[in-house]
Design an enzyme around this catalytic site. Structure first.
Site, mmCIF file in Angstrom:
data_model
loop_
_atom_site.group_PDB
_atom_site.id
_atom_site.type_symbol
_atom_site.label_atom_id
_atom_site.label_comp_id
_atom_site.label_asym_id
_atom_site.label_seq_id
_atom_site.Cartn_x
_atom_site.Cartn_y
_atom_site.Cartn_z
ATOM 1 N N ARG A 18 -13.863 -5.122 3.300
ATOM 2 C CA ARG A 18 -12.790 -5.003 4.283
ATOM 3 C C ARG A 18 -13.231 -5.236 5.718
ATOM 4 O O ARG A 18 -12.434 -5.120 6.643
ATOM 5 C CB ARG A 18 -12.138 -3.628 4.176
ATOM 6 C CG ARG A 18 -11.436 -3.439 2.884
ATOM 7 C CD ARG A 18 -10.113 -2.736 2.804
ATOM 8 N NE ARG A 18 -9.554 -2.049 3.920
ATOM 9 C CZ ARG A 18 -8.515 -2.496 4.605
ATOM 10 N NH1 ARG A 18 -8.017 -3.675 4.345
ATOM 11 N NH2 ARG A 18 -8.011 -1.767 5.588
ATOM 12 N N TYR A 26 -3.132 11.463 6.159
ATOM 13 C CA TYR A 26 -3.403 10.123 6.661
ATOM 14 C C TYR A 26 -2.348 9.142 6.154
ATOM 15 O O TYR A 26 -1.944 9.215 4.986
ATOM 16 C CB TYR A 26 -4.803 9.628 6.200
ATOM 17 C CG TYR A 26 -4.812 8.136 6.333
ATOM 18 C CD1 TYR A 26 -4.613 7.300 5.235
ATOM 19 C CD2 TYR A 26 -4.840 7.566 7.612
ATOM 20 C CE1 TYR A 26 -4.490 5.948 5.396
ATOM 21 C CE2 TYR A 26 -4.711 6.211 7.764
ATOM 22 C CZ TYR A 26 -4.541 5.397 6.659
ATOM 23 O OH TYR A 26 -4.388 4.058 6.827
ATOM 24 N N TRP A 35 -11.679 12.028 8.578
ATOM 25 C CA TRP A 35 -10.239 11.814 8.792
ATOM 26 C C TRP A 35 -9.760 10.580 8.037
ATOM 27 O O TRP A 35 -10.499 9.587 7.936
ATOM 28 C CB TRP A 35 -9.931 11.609 10.274
ATOM 29 C CG TRP A 35 -8.475 11.210 10.448
ATOM 30 C CD1 TRP A 35 -7.373 11.993 10.263
ATOM 31 C CD2 TRP A 35 -8.003 9.907 10.765
ATOM 32 N NE1 TRP A 35 -6.244 11.254 10.446
ATOM 33 C CE2 TRP A 35 -6.581 9.983 10.777
ATOM 34 C CE3 TRP A 35 -8.616 8.686 11.060
ATOM 35 C CZ2 TRP A 35 -5.774 8.880 11.051
ATOM 36 C CZ3 TRP A 35 -7.812 7.595 11.349
ATOM 37 C CH2 TRP A 35 -6.417 7.720 11.337
ATOM 38 N N GLU A 65 -9.123 2.269 -1.656
ATOM 39 C CA GLU A 65 -9.909 1.882 -0.482
ATOM 40 C C GLU A 65 -10.618 3.081 0.126
ATOM 41 O O GLU A 65 -10.072 4.185 0.157
ATOM 42 C CB GLU A 65 -8.954 1.285 0.545
ATOM 43 C CG GLU A 65 -9.525 1.043 1.904
ATOM 44 C CD GLU A 65 -8.460 0.691 2.917
ATOM 45 O OE1 GLU A 65 -7.313 0.404 2.524
ATOM 46 O OE2 GLU A 65 -8.764 0.746 4.107
ATOM 47 N N ARG A 102 0.853 -1.191 0.000
ATOM 48 C CA ARG A 102 0.000 0.000 0.000
ATOM 49 C C ARG A 102 0.885 1.235 0.000
ATOM 50 O O ARG A 102 1.845 1.308 0.790
ATOM 51 C CB ARG A 102 -0.904 0.006 1.242
ATOM 52 C CG ARG A 102 -1.991 1.053 1.214
ATOM 53 C CD ARG A 102 -2.710 1.184 2.522
ATOM 54 N NE ARG A 102 -1.982 2.048 3.442
ATOM 55 C CZ ARG A 102 -2.531 2.522 4.566
ATOM 56 N NH1 ARG A 102 -3.769 2.183 4.909
ATOM 57 N NH2 ARG A 102 -1.832 3.321 5.361
ATOM 58 N N GLU A 159 -13.748 -1.283 6.353
ATOM 59 C CA GLU A 159 -13.064 -1.517 7.636
ATOM 60 C C GLU A 159 -13.851 -0.933 8.800
ATOM 61 O O GLU A 159 -13.712 -1.409 9.922
ATOM 62 C CB GLU A 159 -11.649 -0.953 7.614
ATOM 63 C CG GLU A 159 -11.551 0.535 7.594
ATOM 64 C CD GLU A 159 -10.118 1.016 7.590
ATOM 65 O OE1 GLU A 159 -9.277 0.442 6.862
ATOM 66 O OE2 GLU A 159 -9.814 1.952 8.339
ATOM 67 N N ASP A 219 -5.122 3.875 0.032
ATOM 68 C CA ASP A 219 -6.241 4.115 0.947
ATOM 69 C C ASP A 219 -6.629 5.595 0.882
ATOM 70 O O ASP A 219 -5.849 6.462 1.276
ATOM 71 C CB ASP A 219 -5.810 3.754 2.383
ATOM 72 C CG ASP A 219 -6.985 3.721 3.344
ATOM 73 O OD1 ASP A 219 -6.813 3.187 4.447
ATOM 74 O OD2 ASP A 219 -8.075 4.218 2.979
ATOM 75 N N HIS A 232 -9.196 6.794 2.414
ATOM 76 C CA HIS A 232 -9.614 7.039 3.812
ATOM 77 C C HIS A 232 -10.804 7.985 3.912
ATOM 78 O O HIS A 232 -10.802 8.962 4.700
ATOM 79 C CB HIS A 232 -8.427 7.594 4.612
ATOM 80 C CG HIS A 232 -8.340 7.019 5.994
ATOM 81 N ND1 HIS A 232 -8.780 7.689 7.093
ATOM 82 C CD2 HIS A 232 -7.874 5.843 6.442
ATOM 83 C CE1 HIS A 232 -8.586 6.964 8.184
ATOM 84 N NE2 HIS A 232 -8.043 5.827 7.809
ATOM 85 N N GLU A 274 -4.631 -7.412 5.044
ATOM 86 C CA GLU A 274 -3.727 -6.323 5.435
ATOM 87 C C GLU A 274 -2.819 -6.810 6.555
ATOM 88 O O GLU A 274 -3.265 -7.515 7.471
ATOM 89 C CB GLU A 274 -4.541 -5.116 5.903
ATOM 90 C CG GLU A 274 -3.674 -3.919 6.298
ATOM 91 C CD GLU A 274 -4.516 -2.700 6.654
ATOM 92 O OE1 GLU A 274 -5.738 -2.824 6.749
ATOM 93 O OE2 GLU A 274 -3.938 -1.621 6.810
HETATM 94 O O1 LIG Z 1 -6.589 0.744 6.072
HETATM 95 C C1 LIG Z 1 -6.051 0.986 7.150
HETATM 96 O O2 LIG Z 1 -5.223 0.266 7.727
HETATM 97 C C2 LIG Z 1 -6.411 2.289 7.831
HETATM 98 O O3 LIG Z 1 -7.629 2.759 7.379
HETATM 99 C C3 LIG Z 1 -6.306 2.134 9.315
HETATM 100 O O4 LIG Z 1 -4.984 2.411 9.642
HETATM 101 C C4 LIG Z 1 -7.189 3.028 10.142
HETATM 102 O O5 LIG Z 1 -6.839 4.384 9.912
HETATM 103 C C5 LIG Z 1 -7.004 2.684 11.602
HETATM 104 O O6 LIG Z 1 -7.248 1.306 11.764
HETATM 105 C C6 LIG Z 1 -7.927 3.486 12.472
HETATM 106 O O7 LIG Z 1 -7.794 3.070 13.815
HETATM 107 MG MG LIG Z 2 -8.174 1.940 5.579
#
Ligand SMILES: O=C(O)[C@@H](O)[C@@H](O)[C@H](O)[C@H](O)CO
Ligand SMILES: [Mg+2]
Length: 403
Positions: free
Chosen positions: A284, A160, A403, A237, A148, A263, A211, A213, A340
């Site tokens: 995810r 991020y 975020w 993602e 990634r 996620e 990602d 995010h 992941e």
């Molecule tokens: O794909 C990922 O791994 C992220 O989106 C995570 O690092 C996420 O920001 C954290 O799990 C939040 O606690």
């Molecule tokens: Mg993520």
């Protein structure tokens, strides 16, 4: 049949906070479940301690489905990250117990191995494109087949997925939420440059992921998907906030770049429309936040009907107990996509000794009975809980943003 005689929480912070549920049976068998919800850990701890554990005592540990239904329907107030993380912790611990009593690794109880191992992806990040590529090359040479990529955005102090210089990436970094500033325009300029440079440096034999995010609107996500098509990403993602599942249809109409999401999902209902309408390619949702192995198998089975594959979340704020459970799950299902893998710190691995292993870009949960993870309670006690929040994000004009 073993009966549950006690259950307790172990809250520890070897570099970051983890909440672990430990269930004990009358035959001495114990099971572990991850109950970590990054930034809201004590909400889940209280839900378990004050409302779930009293209901577990005396129940038959083997009755996993019945206990799952009891905790889901019996609460009346259904779904949500706190409830489903608490249920997940119980579920993981009960599968761990069942495996230990049977003398089998959990993946054997889930139908056995459907593959030799689980392909994993790691994270390469850097404040510049050059730094990110250098890290990616290092990870490729370590054997990762999927990487990634997240890089800094010129003009933004932070973004991020990019660690502060010389530090491991740990977003939950302050006693109160830190604030970051975001510019979609600046971001959309740099990501295609990052992927062009990555393909130039790494070639085509490694999968590249990214990602977003949750930070783009659907049409902005469609633009990014189109801009990245020449570089064949494995996926982008969380391209846009997914409460509005139908929003992904707009992205789908404009780009063939594969989409991954989920996620932050905690039940099948968060993903049903996306999956049934083939609006995504990878789901995810993960063991610790989506109700445990019992519920995640339902999500994977629905996804399999629509050729959607799994790509479970596996950041460092999910403990080694979840990592192990995710590998048992990923090894056993027909529509595994990718897992992941953010390696935990040495301190965390010492608190959670485990059998899972990495080799040649793949991971395997090992063949120890149960999940194959234990917790060193004496060591865990030396790392007291310390409140830590995930950051808050604002646009340059101060607007609160994802975020
Ligand atoms: O794909 C990922 O791994 C992220 O989106 C995570 O690092 C996420 O920001 C954290 O799990 C939040 O606690
Ligand atoms: Mg993520």
């Amino acid at each position: 049949m073993p009966k549950i005689v006690s259950a307790r929480l172990i809250v520890t912070s070897p570099g970051r906070n983890f909440v672990t549920l430990k269930i004990q049976c009358d035959d001495g068998t114990t099971g572990l479940g991850d109950a970590t919800l990054n930034g809201r850990e004590m909400a889940v701890a209280s839900y378990l301690q004050d409302h779930v554990i009293p209901c577990l005592i005396g129940r038959e540990a083997h009755r996993i489905e019945d206990i799952w239904q009891y905790l889901y329907k019996g609460a009346y107030w259904r779904r949500g990250p706190v409830t489903m993380t608490a249920i997940a912790a119980v579920d993981m611990a009960l599968w761990d117990i069942k495996g230990k009593v049977a003398g089998l690794p959990v993946y054997q109880l889930l139908g056995g191995a459907a593959r030799e191992g689980c392909m994993v992806y790691c994270h390469a990040n850097g404040t510049s494109i050059e730094d990110t590529i250098a890290t990616a090359i290092r990870h490729r040479d370590e054997g990762y087949r999927a990487i990634r990529l997240q890089c800094g955005v010129p003009g933004l102090a932070s973004t991020y997925g990019v660690a502060k210089a010389g530090q491991r990436y740990e977003p939950a970094d302050a006693d109160l939420p830190s604030e970051s500033v975001w510019s979609t325009e600046k971001y959309l300029r740099v990501v295609p440059e990052l992927f062009a440079a990555a393909r130039e440096a790494l070639g085509w034999d490694v999968h590249l992921l990214h990602d977003v995010h949750h930070r783009l609107t659907p049409i902005e996500a469609a633009r990014l998907g189109k801009d990245l098509e020449p570089y064949r990403p494995f996926w982008i993602e969380d391209a846009t906030p997914a409460e509005d599942q139908e929003a992904f249809r707009l992205i789908r109409q404009h780009t063939t770049t594969p989409l991954a999401v989920g996620e932050i999902f905690n039940s099948i209902w968060d993903a049903k429309h996306l999956i049934e309408n083939r609006l995504i390619d990878y789901i995810r949702a993960t063991v610790v936040h989506a109700g445990g192995l019992t519920h995640l198998r339902q999500i994977a089975s629905l996804a399999d009907l629509y050729q959607v594959r799994t790509g479970c979340h596996g950041a460092t704020d999910l403990s080694p107990v979840t990592m192990a459970a995710a590998l048992h799950f990923g090894l056993s299902i027909p529509n595994f996509g990718i897992q992941e893998h953010m390696p935990h710190t040495d301190e965390t691995d010492a608190v959670f000794p485990h059998h899972y292993r990495f080799e040649d870009g793949m991971m395997h949960p090992g063949d120890a009975p149960g999940l194959g993870v234990e917790i060193d309670e004496a060591l865990a006690e030396t790392y007291p809980y310390k409140r830590a929040y995930l950051p808050v994000n604002r646009l340059e004009d101060g607007t609160l943003w994802s975020w």
